[in-house]
Design an enzyme around this catalytic site. Structure first.
Site, PDB file in Angstrom:
ATOM      1  N   SER A 170      41.594  41.347  41.422  1.00  0.00           N
ATOM      2  CA  SER A 170      42.455  41.276  40.249  1.00  0.00           C
ATOM      3  C   SER A 170      42.199  39.945  39.550  1.00  0.00           C
ATOM      4  CB  SER A 170      43.919  41.430  40.668  1.00  0.00           C
ATOM      5  OG  SER A 170      44.778  41.374  39.550  1.00  0.00           O
ATOM      6  N   TYR A 184      44.691  42.463  28.910  1.00  0.00           N
ATOM      7  CA  TYR A 184      44.014  42.137  30.179  1.00  0.00           C
ATOM      8  C   TYR A 184      45.005  42.064  31.345  1.00  0.00           C
ATOM      9  CZ  TYR A 184      41.201  39.485  33.546  1.00  0.00           C
ATOM     10  OH  TYR A 184      40.542  39.068  34.672  1.00  0.00           O
ATOM     11  N   LYS A 188      45.327  44.291  34.953  1.00  0.00           N
ATOM     12  CA  LYS A 188      45.215  43.653  36.271  1.00  0.00           C
ATOM     13  C   LYS A 188      46.504  43.786  37.087  1.00  0.00           C
ATOM     14  CE  LYS A 188      40.973  42.093  36.235  1.00  0.00           C
ATOM     15  NZ  LYS A 188      39.978  42.534  37.247  1.00  0.00           N
TER      16      LYS A 188
END
Length: 296
Positions: A170, A184, A188
């Site tokens: 991650s 983003y 993650k």
């Protein structure tokens, strides 16, 4: 009284943290093991492959760019510890076609997969209203589905063999939402939810899942990411130092084969223990039902 309760809680948490190595699973032996690394042609993924190869593993590199894969293969092979080790390259986009991903990962050239490292990823930044909707879709596809597909391809065999490790790479942005990372960070964060739920399902089969949250790391992807970062995002990033990919890779491999737990994960262990007993009871009930059906 309140102070006493707080002291007891702290002592209990520290005790859990201290005994966690005693209840961790047996370490995975890397010599002779088959390790698949997605996103393995550069950056952290390539360094993870090198680290595993140094410990005697057989490596399958998965990435899109065939030229980079071949270059990475040559670099990794320099670190062999015996003449039986093999590095296999597979060019495929792990985020697009599940059937294709399943077919290439299940190839039997190097035997069943002992450890899968999901390292394929992409970072794009920008203010929420400035990002195209397609950017959100792309990052969820690459960062999330690009981890779901390979994991889905190996999980059944791992459960059948009662052995396996799955690693999700991650990011620090997967633990803390940051300015400019609305697309983003969410992709993650999704990995953490997937990993924790999956661990609960596969733990009774001696399959273990770990999640790595690396900070900013000196990779080609990070250099590309810096070209389009908003000022605020760049200034936040500059408050911490940039790590070397070799250091990050070494820690990820260590955590994966030993399955170490941080302090906050140890606190969660208190709750997860009761959940594990529920899952095991359900497994036993299903097994009894299956036996009863066969005898009828």
């Amino acid at each position: 009284m309140l102070l006493l309760a707080a002291a007891f809680l702290v002592a209990f948490v520290l005790l859990l943290y201290m005994v966690s190595p005693l209840i961790s699973p047996k370490p995975l032996a890397l010599p002779g093991a088959h390790v698949v690394v997605t996103g393995g042609s550069s950056g952290i993924g390539k360094c993870i492959a090198i680290e595993c190869y140094k410990q005697g593993a057989f490596i399958t590199l998965v990435a899109r760019n065939e030229d980079r894969l071949l270059q990475a293969k040559k670099e990794i092979e320099k670190h062999s510890i015996n003449d039986k080790q093999v590095v296999l390259c597979i060019s495929v986009d792990v985020s697009q076609d599940y059937n294709q991903v399943e077919n290439v990962i299940k190839q039997e050239k190097l035997g069943p997969v002992d450890m899968l490292v999901n390292c394929a990823g992409l970072s794009l930044s920008g203010k929420f209203e400035d990002l195209e909707v397609s950017t959100f879709e792309k990052l969820m596809s690459v960062n999330y589905l690009g981890s779901v597909y390979p994991s889905r391809a190996v999980i059944t065999t791992m459960k059948e063999r009662r052995v396996g490790r799955i690693v999700f790479v991650s990011s620090q942005a997967g633990q803390l939402g940051l300015f400019g990372f609305t697309a983003y960070s969410s992709s993650k964060f999704a990995i953490r939810g997937l990993a924790e739920a999956l661990q609960m399902e596969v733990k009774p089969y001696n399959v273990y899942v770990t999640v790595a949250y690396p900070p900013d790391t000196d990779t080609p992807g990070f250099a590309e990411e810096n070209k389009t970062k908003p000022l605020e995002t760049r200034l936040i990033s500059e408050t911490t130092s940039v790590c070397k990919p070799e250091q990050v890779a070494k820690q990820i491999v260590k955590d994966a084969i030993v399955v170490t737990m941080g302090l906050f994960r140890t606190i969660a262990l208190f709750y997860l223990g009761s959940f594990d007993s529920i899952i095991r009871r359900c497994m036993m009930q299903r097994a009894k039902s299956a036996i009863a059906d066969k005898t009828d």
